[in-house]
Design a protein around this motif. Structure first.
Motif, PDB file in Angstrom:
ATOM      1  N   LEU A  21       0.742  -1.094   0.036  1.00  0.00           N
ATOM      2  CA  LEU A  21      -0.050  -0.094   0.063  1.00  0.00           C
ATOM      3  C   LEU A  21       0.901   1.307  -0.192  1.00  0.00           C
ATOM      4  N   ASN A  22       2.012   1.163   0.798  1.00  0.00           N
ATOM      5  CA  ASN A  22       2.777   2.415   0.862  1.00  0.00           C
ATOM      6  C   ASN A  22       3.684   2.423  -0.629  1.00  0.00           C
ATOM      7  N   ARG A  23       4.170   1.687  -1.180  1.00  0.00           N
ATOM      8  CA  ARG A  23       4.383   1.719  -2.563  1.00  0.00           C
ATOM      9  C   ARG A  23       3.797   1.995  -3.569  1.00  0.00           C
ATOM     10  N   ILE A  24       2.337   1.707  -3.605  1.00  0.00           N
ATOM     11  CA  ILE A  24       1.663   2.153  -4.439  1.00  0.00           C
ATOM     12  C   ILE A  24       0.904   3.365  -4.174  1.00  0.00           C
ATOM     13  N   SER A  25       0.922   3.827  -3.129  1.00  0.00           N
ATOM     14  CA  SER A  25       0.432   5.355  -2.830  1.00  0.00           C
ATOM     15  C   SER A  25       1.696   6.395  -3.038  1.00  0.00           C
ATOM     16  N   ALA A  26       2.899   5.897  -2.927  1.00  0.00           N
ATOM     17  CA  ALA A  26       4.111   6.763  -3.282  1.00  0.00           C
ATOM     18  C   ALA A  26       4.062   6.915  -4.753  1.00  0.00           C
ATOM     19  N   ILE A  27       3.583   6.089  -5.553  1.00  0.00           N
ATOM     20  CA  ILE A  27       3.624   6.420  -7.045  1.00  0.00           C
ATOM     21  C   ILE A  27       2.707   7.497  -7.349  1.00  0.00           C
ATOM     22  N   PHE A  28       1.618   7.672  -6.710  1.00  0.00           N
ATOM     23  CA  PHE A  28       0.787   8.926  -6.895  1.00  0.00           C
ATOM     24  C   PHE A  28       1.314  10.218  -6.162  1.00  0.00           C
ATOM     25  N   GLN A  29       2.038   9.841  -5.028  1.00  0.00           N
ATOM     26  CA  GLN A  29       2.525  11.096  -4.414  1.00  0.00           C
ATOM     27  C   GLN A  29       3.513  11.726  -5.216  1.00  0.00           C
ATOM     28  N   ARG A  30       4.590  10.812  -5.799  1.00  0.00           N
ATOM     29  CA  ARG A  30       5.707  11.610  -6.660  1.00  0.00           C
ATOM     30  C   ARG A  30       5.141  12.234  -7.679  1.00  0.00           C
ATOM     31  N   ARG A  31       3.866  11.768  -8.379  1.00  0.00           N
ATOM     32  CA  ARG A  31       3.225  12.465  -9.405  1.00  0.00           C
ATOM     33  C   ARG A  31       2.541  13.843  -8.861  1.00  0.00           C
ATOM     34  N   HIS A  32       2.338  13.880  -7.598  1.00  0.00           N
ATOM     35  CA  HIS A  32       1.310  14.930  -7.076  1.00  0.00           C
ATOM     36  C   HIS A  32       0.024  14.882  -7.504  1.00  0.00           C
ATOM     37  N   ILE A  33      -0.539  13.557  -7.397  1.00  0.00           N
ATOM     38  CA  ILE A  33      -1.735  13.065  -7.789  1.00  0.00           C
ATOM     39  C   ILE A  33      -2.659  12.675  -6.466  1.00  0.00           C
ATOM     40  N   ASN A  34      -3.715  13.313  -5.983  1.00  0.00           N
ATOM     41  CA  ASN A  34      -4.654  13.045  -5.000  1.00  0.00           C
ATOM     42  C   ASN A  34      -5.451  11.774  -5.331  1.00  0.00           C
ATOM     43  N   ILE A  35      -5.371  10.916  -4.345  1.00  0.00           N
ATOM     44  CA  ILE A  35      -6.251   9.851  -4.414  1.00  0.00           C
ATOM     45  C   ILE A  35      -7.569  10.181  -3.867  1.00  0.00           C
ATOM     46  N   GLU A  36      -8.700  10.083  -4.463  1.00  0.00           N
ATOM     47  CA  GLU A  36     -10.053  10.594  -3.987  1.00  0.00           C
ATOM     48  C   GLU A  36     -10.643   9.475  -2.999  1.00  0.00           C
ATOM     49  N   SER A  37     -10.215   8.240  -3.488  1.00  0.00           N
ATOM     50  CA  SER A  37     -10.785   7.127  -2.467  1.00  0.00           C
ATOM     51  C   SER A  37      -9.680   5.951  -2.760  1.00  0.00           C
ATOM     52  N   LEU A  38      -9.733   4.971  -1.965  1.00  0.00           N
ATOM     53  CA  LEU A  38      -8.830   3.898  -1.760  1.00  0.00           C
ATOM     54  C   LEU A  38      -9.598   2.858  -1.179  1.00  0.00           C
ATOM     55  N   THR A  39      -9.904   1.759  -1.772  1.00  0.00           N
ATOM     56  CA  THR A  39     -10.607   0.563  -1.135  1.00  0.00           C
ATOM     57  C   THR A  39      -9.796  -0.702  -1.289  1.00  0.00           C
ATOM     58  N   THR A  40      -9.402  -1.471  -0.438  1.00  0.00           N
ATOM     59  CA  THR A  40      -8.734  -2.670  -0.853  1.00  0.00           C
ATOM     60  C   THR A  40      -9.837  -4.098  -0.013  1.00  0.00           C
ATOM     61  N   SER A  41      -9.586  -5.050  -0.757  1.00  0.00           N
ATOM     62  CA  SER A  41     -10.477  -6.109  -0.061  1.00  0.00           C
ATOM     63  C   SER A  41      -9.886  -7.529  -0.781  1.00  0.00           C
ATOM     64  N   GLN A  42     -10.411  -8.708  -0.467  1.00  0.00           N
ATOM     65  CA  GLN A  42     -10.297 -10.086  -1.111  1.00  0.00           C
ATOM     66  C   GLN A  42     -10.850  -9.751  -2.425  1.00  0.00           C
ATOM     67  N   SER A  43     -10.372 -10.259  -3.624  1.00  0.00           N
ATOM     68  CA  SER A  43     -10.993 -10.365  -4.888  1.00  0.00           C
ATOM     69  C   SER A  43     -11.652 -11.447  -5.059  1.00  0.00           C
ATOM     70  N   GLU A  44     -12.252 -11.922  -6.279  1.00  0.00           N
ATOM     71  CA  GLU A  44     -12.955 -12.977  -6.672  1.00  0.00           C
ATOM     72  C   GLU A  44     -12.180 -14.375  -6.554  1.00  0.00           C
ATOM     73  N   ILE A  45     -10.693 -13.879  -6.660  1.00  0.00           N
ATOM     74  CA  ILE A  45      -9.878 -15.025  -6.579  1.00  0.00           C
ATOM     75  C   ILE A  45      -9.144 -15.293  -5.293  1.00  0.00           C
ATOM     76  N   GLU A  46      -9.038 -16.396  -4.891  1.00  0.00           N
ATOM     77  CA  GLU A  46      -8.532 -16.923  -3.624  1.00  0.00           C
ATOM     78  C   GLU A  46      -7.114 -16.460  -3.729  1.00  0.00           C
ATOM     79  N   ASN A  47      -6.710 -15.771  -2.379  1.00  0.00           N
ATOM     80  CA  ASN A  47      -5.501 -15.208  -2.132  1.00  0.00           C
ATOM     81  C   ASN A  47      -4.941 -14.033  -2.911  1.00  0.00           C
ATOM     82  N   VAL A  48      -5.859 -13.555  -3.464  1.00  0.00           N
ATOM     83  CA  VAL A  48      -5.587 -12.388  -4.396  1.00  0.00           C
ATOM     84  C   VAL A  48      -6.316 -11.153  -3.891  1.00  0.00           C
TER      85      VAL A  48
END
Length: 176
Positions: A21-48
């Motif tokens: 999560l830190n590394r992904i958010s840093a990609i946006f931070q380096r480009r000065h892009i604000n994240i409007e919302s972020l949600t994370t959860s289990q996907s439709e695929i087990e262990n993903v």
């Protein structure tokens, strides 16, 4: 001619690893892009897991960001879609003083008209839950604000695409 800024939903399928999560958010931070919302959860695929990230950017920026995200070792695949390509919603909860439920008939009308659900009621407070588009939630918040909101919380966007995403087939190929 400059490219149009759009609300885009970025879906990222990942392994569930600490620090991603830190590394992904840093990609946006380096480009000065604000994240409007972020949600994370289990996907439709087990262990993903799946990140759903909402940003206001151009398609050119989205392509670059998706490319950067996919360079992360734990990332399986990332996609971006505009609002016309997704079905999405958000959820929220309101905590309000209980006496208002009985003393203010307008609140009962607001609850009915907005398709809001009463989650719990006790002597001190009641809790409402609403799912819908952000503008619907904001309109409800404005209406209820007049009566006094003790607490308010809104989730990030959750979304599925209208078209099939070929992630299951992609994972099958990777495993073989």
């Amino acid at each position: 001619m400059s490219e149009e800024i759009k609300t885009l939903t970025i879906s990222v399928y990942t392994e569930n690893n600490i620090g991603l999560l830190n590394r992904i958010s840093a990609i946006f931070q380096r480009r000065h892009i604000n994240i409007e919302s972020l949600t994370t959860s289990q996907s439709e695929i087990e262990n993903v897991n799946r990140f759903v990230i909402v940003v206001n950017i151009t398609e050119t920026q989205a392509k670059k960001i998706v490319g950067q995200i996919e360079k992360q070792v734990e990332v399986i695949k990332a996609y971006y879609h505009d609002d016309h390509e997704t079905i999405y919603t958000e959820s929220c909860m309101f905590k309000i003083k209980s006496n208002l439920l009985f003393d203010e008939p307008q609140i009962q009308n607001i609850i009915k008209e907005s398709n809001t659900r009463i989650v719990t009621v006790n002597k001190e407070f009641f809790v409402l839950e609403k799912s819908g588009r952000r503008h619907e939630i904001e309109a409800l918040r404005k209406e209820l604000n007049v009566f006094g909101i003790m607490q308010f919380v809104r989730s990030g966007r959750i979304a599925v695409t209208k078209d099939e995403m070929k992630i299951t087939e992609l994972l099958a190929e990777i495993k073989n």
